[in-house]
Design a protein around this motif. Sequence first.
Motif: not given
Length: 328
Positions: A102-111
Amino acid sequence: MDITEKDINHFIDRINGIRAEISKGIIGQKEIIDQMLIAILCEGNVLLEGVPGLGKTQLVKTIGKVLDLDFSRIQFTPDLMPADVVGTNIMQNSQFTFQSGPVFSNMVLADEINRATPKTQSAMLEAMQEKTVTVGNKTHILPKPFFVLATQNPIEMEGTYPLPEAQMDRFLFKLDVKFPSIEELTDIVTLTTNKEQEEIKKITDGKELMKMMDIAKEIPIAKPVLDYAMKVIISTHPESQNSPEITKKYVAFGASPRGAQAIIKAARVRALMEGRYNVSFEDIKQMAYPVLRHRILLNFEAMSENITSDHVIKEIILDAQRKDPHGQ
């Protein structure tokens, strides 16, 4: 690139539109929203800290919708493994194929990033700084723009792991999300319990966002302002001769060169958002707090006396003003 007045006016119009759209889904938190946008336009990572239930996750989701960026959310838990974040090689048709995480994205929400073990937290280090992921002997490039927007609960809460200093330094900003005022709390309850929320519309996209980032990089900064910013950074180091007494008494380690880069990049964006074509002393002062509060490591004496990083930063700025009248 050579920027024109038309480019700058377009930048300001877009920012105002983005602010207005975000406010449809988020009540209050105007300063936090502006600082989030500044960090994004620096392509920087943001750490949001606050107790659960203050809308940190909702804020990141709303910004993702308004900016129309590829968005992924990673819920950090103690059993999360590094491969769950960055991806792994899997056997497919008798050969190994990389399956991206899932880190392969423009915006990563690390909740709730501080709920994961240090091993899993460290899996984010390369992505946050180099914008790449290495699995096995192959390096994969992340999409552009890329930034991590992480939330964390205060360290003193149970079941959390403090982020290591190396990872903290990779966050451009650390923002403290405060409890809303009574008026804002009333509006939040009214909005979320009495009717359906307004639909959030996209205002811009990744391609235009990259252009806005390029425009911000061209904003000039005068040498006296640059020198003032560097004096503030140096004053966070207790071993420096120019450091005020509060630094020497309460600070164990000061800000890194990455902090110096961050304060200049952020000040340029803030100047544009305020409708100015050059960086001012005030931009440096305002950006010092989110840039430095997680980069100043306090000693035991500071903790025992309830001295915070923000208190130290305030005194450093006041000391810099006394030594440099131009920084008033």
